[in-house]
Scaffold this active site. Sequence first.
Site, mmCIF file in Angstrom:
data_model
loop_
_atom_site.group_PDB
_atom_site.id
_atom_site.type_symbol
_atom_site.label_atom_id
_atom_site.label_comp_id
_atom_site.label_asym_id
_atom_site.label_seq_id
_atom_site.Cartn_x
_atom_site.Cartn_y
_atom_site.Cartn_z
ATOM 1 N N ASP A 54 2.911 4.569 -6.690
ATOM 2 C CA ASP A 54 3.386 3.245 -7.088
ATOM 3 C C ASP A 54 4.243 2.592 -5.996
ATOM 4 O O ASP A 54 5.139 3.240 -5.450
ATOM 5 C CB ASP A 54 4.232 3.442 -8.354
ATOM 6 C CG ASP A 54 4.640 2.157 -9.029
ATOM 7 O OD1 ASP A 54 3.751 1.482 -9.576
ATOM 8 O OD2 ASP A 54 5.841 1.830 -9.016
ATOM 9 N N GLU B 178 -0.269 2.357 -3.716
ATOM 10 C CA GLU B 178 -0.217 0.945 -4.090
ATOM 11 C C GLU B 178 0.706 0.275 -3.072
ATOM 12 O O GLU B 178 1.873 0.644 -2.964
ATOM 13 C CB GLU B 178 0.348 0.777 -5.504
ATOM 14 C CG GLU B 178 0.221 -0.659 -5.977
ATOM 15 C CD GLU B 178 1.315 -1.105 -6.947
ATOM 16 O OE1 GLU B 178 1.085 -2.095 -7.649
ATOM 17 O OE2 GLU B 178 2.396 -0.491 -6.998
ATOM 18 N N HIS C 201 -3.934 -2.594 -14.278
ATOM 19 C CA HIS C 201 -3.056 -2.904 -15.414
ATOM 20 C C HIS C 201 -2.068 -4.016 -15.119
ATOM 21 O O HIS C 201 -1.245 -4.335 -15.965
ATOM 22 C CB HIS C 201 -2.303 -1.630 -15.810
ATOM 23 C CG HIS C 201 -1.399 -1.163 -14.704
ATOM 24 N ND1 HIS C 201 -1.883 -0.705 -13.493
ATOM 25 C CD2 HIS C 201 -0.058 -1.120 -14.597
ATOM 26 C CE1 HIS C 201 -0.874 -0.391 -12.711
ATOM 27 N NE2 HIS C 201 0.251 -0.637 -13.360
ATOM 28 N N ASP C 202 -2.107 -4.589 -13.918
ATOM 29 C CA ASP C 202 -1.133 -5.615 -13.537
ATOM 30 C C ASP C 202 -1.749 -6.996 -13.360
ATOM 31 O O ASP C 202 -1.034 -7.931 -12.983
ATOM 32 C CB ASP C 202 -0.470 -5.232 -12.195
ATOM 33 C CG ASP C 202 0.486 -4.064 -12.323
ATOM 34 O OD1 ASP C 202 1.058 -3.878 -13.414
ATOM 35 O OD2 ASP C 202 0.656 -3.331 -11.331
ATOM 36 N N ASP D 102 -0.049 9.009 -11.881
ATOM 37 C CA ASP D 102 0.699 7.947 -11.220
ATOM 38 C C ASP D 102 2.010 8.546 -10.733
ATOM 39 O O ASP D 102 2.696 9.236 -11.491
ATOM 40 C CB ASP D 102 0.992 6.838 -12.248
ATOM 41 C CG ASP D 102 0.793 5.457 -11.683
ATOM 42 O OD1 ASP D 102 1.423 5.168 -10.648
ATOM 43 O OD2 ASP D 102 0.028 4.680 -12.260
#
Length: 633
Positions: free
Chosen positions: A279, A337, A408-409, A179
């Site tokens: 990210d 993302e 994960h969100d 990430d």
Amino acid sequence: MINDKSRVKDVYATPIGRDVIDKILLQLDRSNRMITNPLVSNLRISTVKKLTRDHLDDAFWESFYWLLNLEKDRPSEGNPNPSWPWWKEAVFYQIYPRSFADSNGDGIGDINGIRSRLDYLQSLGVDALWLSPIYDSPNDDNGYDIRDYKAIMDEMGTMEDFDLLLEEVHDRGMRLIMDLVVNHTSDEHAWFQAALADPESPYRSYYFFRPGADGLPNNWVSFFSGPAWRYYPDQDVYTLHLFSEKQPDLNWDHEPVRQDIAEMVRWWLDKGVDGFRLDVINYISKREGLPDGDDTIRDLITYGGIENYYYGPNLNKYLRDLRREAFDLYDAFSVGETPGIGLEMGRLLSGEDRKELDLVFNFDQLEPPGKWRYDDYLYDLNYLKKYYIKYHTRLSDNDWMSVFWENHDNPRMISKINPDPRHRRRLAKMMMAWLLTMKGTPFVYQGQELGEVNQKFSSIDDVRDVEAINYFAELSVELGEASAWATILAGSRDHVRVPMNWDETSGNGFSTVEAWLPRPEQDQGWSVAAQEEDSNSVLADFRRLMALRKQYTALRRGSISFVKEKSHNYFAYFRQWQDEKILVEFNLSDLSHLRSQASPGDKLLYTDMKLAEKEGAGRRRLLPYEAAIYLCE
Ligand code: NOJ
């Protein structure tokens, strides 16, 4: 140049204009025929302005024009010779390291824990692992606040552990991506510490510092509640933070920032990592002067100020530079993302000819019109179907999309669609069949292969996530604690961050001590160990589906064409590669549905095994949430 004299059709012909209008239409649940019909499409914007003057003020139009006129390019409508890099045919598996496996008994997942589960990961057949952050971090946002990009978080292990992990992943023929969190750092990062301590520090320009005397520098809000500015009384300054106040935003317009980031990326690629997930990468370029956000836009989408940075002026350039100066030197993979962007912006960011990102994560599929993550509602799969039809109708051979609905969100998809436990198994299998046969690159989130559902948290004390904790505090004042808790329970990110369910022991095989975020319930029978013993489990079908994907090129590379698009609660498509043609069909509801597409000669490749045994392949009806895959004659 779009201005008052332009017509609606001119706006709709620009990629950003199209995305913005499509988003508004989506919220209104209207088709784009509302815009494309000649009566509307020929209207001048000056007329639209008059018609909407009670709702949209001059500031709105100023922001709108600024955004539209930023982008001169158009996505390419074709590519006669698309390439086939590994990531187009791969299945990615996302690991949330904190919750995957704890090797040293401190209740926190770690690198050696991941190493101990590599056989399992390999047995799934996945091609690449994506690790959520494992860098040194004070963990205000579970590692998305990085203190040192070139060090490993103590709780996760050491750099030697990481090197071994990378080697072992590669030895198993898999790839590893990390990430990359570079919209912001931790406030404990050395750059920020130096910048805060000394106004003359060269690192001062690495962030957005503003004098305290002038009050809040603008009206932007943080994604984690409250204003996007943190005040430091000792220094009498504000700094910008789109996320928590411990995550100050980096100033990408300052060239040394970009150089340092490129150098850091090369450092990891030198080690041999295969790429990165970037990210909130679409937020890196902010509008010059950081002007106030428009009130109308804030009222529409809550996040005041977002139009000034979600597709900023230098975004494409910064991505192209980073690719040229780091990724391309190693032939490394990138997925951005990119929350809030639309289809056309996504094409501009990831089209093959653009040389910016390889893929983007667009999030429009996660919530239907008018909903957001914290709403308690049932998700209608007909919306997901419409979403993919829209995308694949519009994308060209120059584009490739990521396919996902868990990470994960976001809470677990099965719980949103139908929380009735009687449907859990079949629904989980159907969603897996969808994920693994849709055109694009699938991303599986840990536990999804088990049919994981949301957790039965009982109070805010069960929750660890900074976003939910801040939001609970904010909502409690407005609504009282009971309503605030109901909202948090619907949308908390912790639903998916609880430890992996490895076995039926009290710590679920994750840890020997209480986990940093305990699972409120054991969920007997759904662990990896239990499902390994059951040939009809979700896990068993995950492997069957992965094997089909490996076997049939059509499922990886094939074109996609949809059938019976209008048939409610039914979704079917063909995937075709040369002579190989595969039909996939789903019943999107909990009632049986007429099987409409397969012809008698088609060979059934997959359905829920128990159904096939019991009912045979010739059934006229699909059972609730049934998925079926056929090889066409
Ligand atoms: C997006 C990440 O996925 C999320 O977990 C994080 O909180 C924010 N970016 C801030 O880094």
